[in-house]
Design a protein around this motif. Structure first.
Motif: not given
Length: 349
Positions: A299-301, A135, A284
């Motif tokens: 996941q790149k948020i 993340v 998660e």
């Protein structure tokens, strides 16, 4: 009757929020106490501890105090501790090197905020380390957005002239992915925007003191400067202090990233949100452990938002209160997106 009682018991167990306490070790690369680079890493742990309490997670945080040799030793200890999950931050590739060289392996490793590249991940997996995913924040988005907001903050009269506004950029540690990606976002904006003239980019090592010293010299070298883009809030504070001592602070727009305590009284723009991602990663992990998702994945948020008064409840909670009013468990049952807005809505201030 016995069958009925057994059925009720099984139904209760199946419907319980979390059937099993899980153990997680987090190797935090930052300092446990106040330091010149700000309180960011302390706040990361603060959010994670609040999330862990809601998620029935036994969280252990090990601080490396920005000592990469010590961090390598902590990774080795964590590999041998046999906790259920291990959370690592791969700054400057130190964690990659540690995982590839120290003895031991772990089947459930997740990366937070900084992750190894694809080639390094293949090598880590080949050694027997089980990587569940990562993340990370969209630091490119942050760098570009900060440049845009600073430019937008200039008076209309300044932008309407044909003269381009002079900008300085004080970078983070350019050996870290976060600093590199933020700089790339900055360049994406300045290279495509006629109204901004980026005249200098220098490495400030995430440090307020380094930024102060650099800005003090650069502002005298470039007296027409109107914008200072800074890779984090401590850097922005240092630049603001230099500008104040030179009696030109009111001529400048200065921005950073972190939502550090008191930033709103010192700098003009601050982006924040990535401090919350450790809590998201724990939700998660909880979902993965309970078989609600099959993988965490990479996941790149794009979590960054500019600070404004509407986010004061969350800002206040991060810096001067606890996070018990946030129910992190809700993010494991579906239907609720984990972001600044939804976290802020739960808080009363």
């Amino acid at each position: 009757m016995k069958k009925l009682i057994m059925s009720v018991v099984l139904l209760f167990v199946a419907s319980a929020p979390f059937a099993q306490t899980i153990t997680v070790t987090f190797v935090n690369p930052g300092h446990k106490h106040t330091n010149p680079t700000g309180a960011f890493w302390q706040n990361v742990t603060k959010v994670m501890e609040a999330a862990a309490q809601d998620l029935d997670i036994n969280l252990t945080t090990l601080y490396a105090d920005r000592n990469h040799i010590h961090m390598k030793k902590l990774v080795q200890d964590a590999l041998n501790a046999k906790t259920d999950y291990l959370i690592l931050v791969d700054e400057k590739g130190v964690i990659t090197d540690a995982l590839l060289t120290v003895p031991g392996e772990h089947k459930r490793v997740a990366f937070l905020l900084n992750s190894p590249d694809k080639l390094a991940l293949k090598r880590i997996t080949a050694k027997g380390i089980g990587v569940l995913g990562s993340v990370t924040p969209d630091n490119y988005q942050a760098g570009r957005l900060l440049a845009k907001l600073l430019h937008d903050a200039l008076p209309s009269s300044t932008k309407q002239t044909n003269k381009r506004s002079v900008m300085l950029a004080l970078l983070g540690d350019v050996a870290t992915n976060a600093a590199i990606q933020r700089e790339q976002g900055l360049l994406s904006y300045t290279n495509r925007t006629y109204g901004v003239n980026l005249v200098e980019r220098v490495d400030a090592q995430w440090s307020e003191q380094s930024a102060y010293e650099l800005a003090f010299g650069l502002l005298q070298r470039f007296p027409d400067t109107r914008l200072i883009w800074c890779a984090n809030d401590p850097i922005a504070r240092g630049a603001a202090r230099a500008a104040s001592e030179l009696n030109i602070r009111e001529k400048l727009k200065i921005g950073g990233i972190n939502w550090d305590l008191g930033h709103e009284t010192v700098i003009d723009v601050s982006l924040g949100g990535h401090v919350l991602l450790g809590g998201y990663l724990l939700t998660e992990i909880r979902k993965f452990h309970d078989h609600k998702i099959s993988a965490i994945g990479e996941q790149k948020i794009a979590i960054f938002k500019p600070y404004s008064e509407k986010f004061r409840p969350l800002y206040h909670t991060l810096h001067s209160a606890d996070l018990n009013d946030i129910d992190f468990k809700q993010f494991t049952i579906g239907g609720q997106s984990y972001n600044i807005k939804t976290l802020n809505q739960q808080l009363k201030f």
